[in-house]
Design a protein around this motif. Structure first.
Motif, PDB file in Angstrom:
ATOM      1  N   SER A   1       0.521  -1.635  -0.668  1.00 32.33           N
ATOM      2  CA  SER A   1      -0.045  -0.140   0.142  1.00 32.33           C
ATOM      3  C   SER A   1       0.842   1.166   0.065  1.00 32.33           C
ATOM      4  O   SER A   1       0.559   1.907  -0.615  1.00 32.33           O
ATOM      5  N   ALA A   2       2.044   0.562   1.024  1.00 33.25           N
ATOM      6  CA  ALA A   2       2.978   2.295   0.542  1.00 33.25           C
ATOM      7  C   ALA A   2       3.235   2.319  -1.048  1.00 33.25           C
ATOM      8  O   ALA A   2       3.504   3.584  -1.266  1.00 33.25           O
ATOM      9  N   ASP A   3       3.886   1.460  -1.679  1.00 34.27           N
ATOM     10  CA  ASP A   3       4.028   1.658  -2.715  1.00 34.27           C
ATOM     11  C   ASP A   3       2.678   2.352  -3.414  1.00 34.27           C
ATOM     12  O   ASP A   3       3.253   2.806  -4.545  1.00 34.27           O
ATOM     13  N   ILE A   4       1.520   1.735  -3.604  1.00 33.91           N
ATOM     14  CA  ILE A   4       0.216   2.680  -4.596  1.00 33.91           C
ATOM     15  C   ILE A   4      -0.119   4.007  -3.951  1.00 33.91           C
ATOM     16  O   ILE A   4       0.160   4.998  -5.090  1.00 33.91           O
ATOM     17  N   GLU A   5      -0.040   4.870  -2.368  1.00 32.44           N
ATOM     18  CA  GLU A   5      -0.342   5.865  -1.828  1.00 32.44           C
ATOM     19  C   GLU A   5       0.682   6.787  -3.071  1.00 32.44           C
ATOM     20  O   GLU A   5       0.788   7.862  -2.770  1.00 32.44           O
ATOM     21  N   GLY A   6       2.299   5.802  -2.463  1.00 31.57           N
ATOM     22  CA  GLY A   6       3.812   6.916  -3.165  1.00 31.57           C
ATOM     23  C   GLY A   6       3.011   7.327  -4.821  1.00 31.57           C
ATOM     24  O   GLY A   6       3.883   8.751  -4.519  1.00 31.57           O
ATOM     25  N   LEU A   7       3.106   5.793  -5.121  1.00 29.33           N
ATOM     26  CA  LEU A   7       2.660   6.571  -6.505  1.00 29.33           C
ATOM     27  C   LEU A   7       1.897   7.736  -6.513  1.00 29.33           C
ATOM     28  O   LEU A   7       1.754   8.420  -7.680  1.00 29.33           O
ATOM     29  N   GLY A   8       0.564   7.195  -6.107  1.00 27.23           N
ATOM     30  CA  GLY A   8      -0.541   8.739  -6.257  1.00 27.23           C
ATOM     31  C   GLY A   8      -0.004   9.713  -5.301  1.00 27.23           C
ATOM     32  O   GLY A   8      -0.079  11.226  -6.482  1.00 27.23           O
ATOM     33  N   GLU A   9       0.902   9.922  -4.444  1.00 25.13           N
ATOM     34  CA  GLU A   9       1.594  11.586  -3.890  1.00 25.13           C
ATOM     35  C   GLU A   9       2.874  11.937  -5.214  1.00 25.13           C
ATOM     36  O   GLU A   9       2.652  12.993  -5.754  1.00 25.13           O
ATOM     37  N   GLU A  10       3.054  10.960  -5.558  1.00 25.87           N
ATOM     38  CA  GLU A  10       4.380  11.628  -6.738  1.00 25.87           C
ATOM     39  C   GLU A  10       3.845  11.400  -8.179  1.00 25.87           C
ATOM     40  O   GLU A  10       3.630  13.030  -8.465  1.00 25.87           O
ATOM     41  N   VAL A  11       2.617  11.195  -8.319  1.00 24.43           N
ATOM     42  CA  VAL A  11       1.735  11.349  -9.747  1.00 24.43           C
ATOM     43  C   VAL A  11       0.670  13.402  -9.231  1.00 24.43           C
ATOM     44  O   VAL A  11       0.754  14.121 -10.228  1.00 24.43           O
ATOM     45  N   LYS A  12       0.297  13.216  -7.730  1.00 21.75           N
ATOM     46  CA  LYS A  12       0.310  14.868  -7.674  1.00 21.75           C
ATOM     47  C   LYS A  12       1.253  15.971  -7.695  1.00 21.75           C
ATOM     48  O   LYS A  12       1.364  16.662  -8.030  1.00 21.75           O
ATOM     49  N   ARG A  13       2.335  15.162  -7.121  1.00 24.72           N
ATOM     50  CA  ARG A  13       3.070  16.509  -7.541  1.00 24.72           C
ATOM     51  C   ARG A  13       3.411  16.421  -8.634  1.00 24.72           C
ATOM     52  O   ARG A  13       3.796  17.755  -9.153  1.00 24.72           O
ATOM     53  N   ARG A  14       3.885  15.789  -9.575  1.00 18.23           N
ATOM     54  CA  ARG A  14       4.056  15.677 -11.027  1.00 18.23           C
ATOM     55  C   ARG A  14       2.911  16.546 -11.548  1.00 18.23           C
ATOM     56  O   ARG A  14       3.232  18.107 -12.287  1.00 18.23           O
ATOM     57  N   VAL A  15       2.031  16.630 -11.450  1.00 13.52           N
ATOM     58  CA  VAL A  15       0.619  17.128 -12.113  1.00 13.52           C
ATOM     59  C   VAL A  15       0.871  18.814 -11.311  1.00 13.52           C
ATOM     60  O   VAL A  15       0.666  19.710 -11.968  1.00 13.52           O
ATOM     61  N   TYR A  16       0.968  19.142 -10.002  1.00 13.10           N
ATOM     62  CA  TYR A  16       1.189  20.858  -9.755  1.00 13.10           C
ATOM     63  C   TYR A  16       2.332  21.234  -9.851  1.00 13.10           C
ATOM     64  O   TYR A  16       2.335  22.091 -10.529  1.00 13.10           O
ATOM     65  N   GLU A  17       3.802  20.533 -10.537  1.00 10.63           N
ATOM     66  CA  GLU A  17       4.595  20.714 -11.357  1.00 10.63           C
ATOM     67  C   GLU A  17       4.245  21.179 -13.307  1.00 10.63           C
ATOM     68  O   GLU A  17       4.404  22.442 -13.272  1.00 10.63           O
ATOM     69  N   HIS A  18       3.439  20.740 -13.429  1.00  5.42           N
ATOM     70  CA  HIS A  18       3.530  20.917 -14.968  1.00  5.42           C
ATOM     71  C   HIS A  18       2.361  21.846 -14.987  1.00  5.42           C
ATOM     72  O   HIS A  18       2.464  22.538 -15.787  1.00  5.42           O
ATOM     73  N   SER A  19       1.355  21.365 -14.425  1.00 10.58           N
ATOM     74  CA  SER A  19      -0.230  22.882 -14.578  1.00 10.58           C
ATOM     75  C   SER A  19      -0.352  23.517 -13.243  1.00 10.58           C
ATOM     76  O   SER A  19      -1.656  24.623 -13.806  1.00 10.58           O
ATOM     77  N   GLY A  20       0.287  23.803 -12.823  1.00  8.85           N
ATOM     78  CA  GLY A  20      -0.308  24.502 -11.146  1.00  8.85           C
ATOM     79  C   GLY A  20      -1.808  23.774 -10.242  1.00  8.85           C
ATOM     80  O   GLY A  20      -1.853  24.291  -9.754  1.00  8.85           O
ATOM     81  N   VAL A  21      -2.123  22.486 -10.995  1.00  6.11           N
ATOM     82  CA  VAL A  21      -3.724  21.865 -10.533  1.00  6.11           C
ATOM     83  C   VAL A  21      -2.972  20.861  -9.341  1.00  6.11           C
ATOM     84  O   VAL A  21      -2.281  19.923  -8.852  1.00  6.11           O
ATOM     85  N   GLU A  22      -3.528  21.615  -7.949  1.00  2.64           N
ATOM     86  CA  GLU A  22      -3.076  20.144  -7.407  1.00  2.64           C
ATOM     87  C   GLU A  22      -4.838  19.269  -6.835  1.00  2.64           C
ATOM     88  O   GLU A  22      -5.546  20.104  -6.598  1.00  2.64           O
ATOM     89  N   LEU A  23      -4.136  18.471  -7.250  1.00  2.00           N
ATOM     90  CA  LEU A  23      -5.094  16.962  -6.949  1.00  2.00           C
ATOM     91  C   LEU A  23      -4.986  16.581  -6.112  1.00  2.00           C
ATOM     92  O   LEU A  23      -4.408  16.902  -5.151  1.00  2.00           O
ATOM     93  N   GLU A  24      -6.946  16.228  -5.719  1.00  2.00           N
ATOM     94  CA  GLU A  24      -7.076  15.427  -4.300  1.00  2.00           C
ATOM     95  C   GLU A  24      -7.308  14.506  -4.856  1.00  2.00           C
ATOM     96  O   GLU A  24      -7.735  13.644  -5.746  1.00  2.00           O
TER      97      GLU A  24
END
Length: 308
Positions: A276-299
Motif C-alpha cells: 500500500s505504501a507503493d500505491i499511495e507513494g505513487l499517487g503522491e508522486e503523480v500529484k507532485r508532477r501534476v502540480y509542477e506541470h499545470s499548477g493544479v493540486e489534485l485531491e
C-alpha cells in the motif's frame, strides 16, 4: 460465547460477546477484502448477523474505539500498518433490495450498485442506471456521494438509516448529509445500514440499453480486470483528472509494484505485489508532477485509511 463468534486465544474482546451472533475476529487480514489486494490487518473485524446485532455491538462499544465500515473495498487503500479499532463488514443480511410505491428503491447498505440498477430496471424505474457504473455498495455510495456518467447519489437519495457511534439508529434525510462532490457530512464512525432512492417511471428496455452503454464505456476505458482502486483523484472544477495526469507524463509511471494505468491514467494498479505504501507513494508522486506541470493540486478520491 456464541458459536459463530471468533476471537483468537488469549485476546480480550473490546465488548461483551456472550450473545453476539455475528463474527468477531482479532488481527484480521484485510488485503483479501479490498480491490488493491494490499495492506495490513484490522485490530478487530466484526461481521454482524443482522441490524440488531450491529446495533447492540456498537452500543456496547460506546465509541471507545474507532469504527470503519467496509463494503467491497473498491475505492480504498488500507495502509500497511493496518486499521486501528474495529472494521465493520456488512454482508448478505444488509444486501436486500426492494421496490416500493412511487418508484422508490429501498436498499441495504451492502447491496451492490449493479444489482440496485438491475432491480430498478426490472421494475421499470429509471434514474438509477448510473449505479451500474460505480463499483461498490450502497453504504459507500451514500457516504461518499458516489457518482458516474453524469449523476450522483445526491440526485436520487431520499434518506438513509445510520447507526451512530454509541449505537443509536437514526434516519437522516438527504439535506442532513450536506453533500458536495464526493463528500458528505456523515461523522466518522457512523455506519450506513440502508437507504431509499427516488426513481422515476421508465421503460425497462430503454433502461437496460442505457445500462449496457455504461457497461460498454467502462469496459472500453477502464482497467477492470486488474487490482485497482477505481478513480484515484477527484476531477478539479472544469478539468479531467486523467487529462492532467497524462499531460504531466505519468501514463505508465511505476513505483515498486504499483503503476499508473496505461489504459486510464486516473487509475492506479497493483501490477507486482505492490505494498500500500507503493500505491499511495505513487499517487503522491503523480500529484507532485501534476502540480509542477499545470499548477493544479489534485485531491485524492480514493480513501486512505490506517497506520502507515
Amino acid at each position: 460465547m456464541a458459536p459463530d463468534c471468533e476471537v483468537d486465544g488469549g485476546v480480550s474482546a473490546p465488548v461483551a460477546i456472550d450473545d453476539l451472533r455475528g463474527r468477531l475476529t482479532h488481527d484480521a487480514p484485510l488485503a483479501k477484502l479490498v480491490w488493491f489486494k494490499s495492506g495490513g490487518r484490522a485490530d478487530w473485524l466484526f461481521e454482524p448477523e443482522d441490524l440488531d446485532d450491529l446495533r447492540v455491538f456498537l452500543e456496547r462499544l460506546g465509541g471507545k474505539l474507532p469504527v470503519m465500515a467496509l463494503g467491497l473495498g473498491s475505492n480504498l487503500i488500507v495502509r500497511d500498518g493496518g486499521v486501528p479499532g474495529v472494521v465493520i463488514k456488512l454482508g448478505k443480511p444488509f444486501a436486500k433490495i426492494e421496490t416500493r410505491d412511487d418508484h422508490v428503491v429501498a436498499c441495504g447498505a451492502g447491496a451492490h450498485g449493479i444489482l440496485v440498477a438491475s432491480t430498478a430496471r426490472d421494475a421499470g424505474i429509471a434514474g438509477l442506471e448510473f449505479m451500474r457504473g460505480i463499483p461498490g455498495t450502497v453504504g459507500g455510495f451514500v457516504r461518499m456521494n458516489g457518482g458516474a456518467y453524469g449523476r450522483e447519489v445526491s440526485d436520487v437519495l431520499i434518506e438513509c438509516d445510520v447507526i451512530l457511534p454509541g449505537g443509536n439508529l437514526v434516519t437522516l434525510p438527504k439535506a442532513d448529509l450536506q453533500y458536495t462532490y464526493r463528500h458528505s457530512a456523515l461523522p466518522d464512525g457512523a455506519v450506513v445500514v440502508a437507504a431509499r432512492f427516488q426513481g422515476e417511471p421508465g421503460d425497462p428496455e430503454a433502461i437496460g440499453a442505457k445500462m449496457d452503454e455504461i457497461a460498454e464505456a467502462r469496459e472500453n476505458s477502464q482497467p477492470l480486470r486488474t487490482k485497482t482502486g477505481g478513480s484515484t483523484f477527484k476531477n478539479p472544477p472544469g478539468r479531467k483528472a486523467w487529462e492532467l495526469v497524462d499531460a504531466a507524463g505519468c501514463r505508465g509511471l511505476q513505483m515498486g509494484g504499483a503503476q499508473v494505468s496505461e489504459k486510464h491514467t486516473n487509475f492506479l494498479i497493483n501490477v507486482d505485489d505492490a505494498t500500500s505504501a507503493d500505491i499511495e507513494g505513487l499517487g503522491e508522486e503523480v500529484k507532485r508532477r501534476v502540480y509542477e506541470h499545470s499548477g493544479v493540486e489534485l485531491e485524492w478520491e480514493i480513501q486512505r485509511v490506517g497506520r502507515p
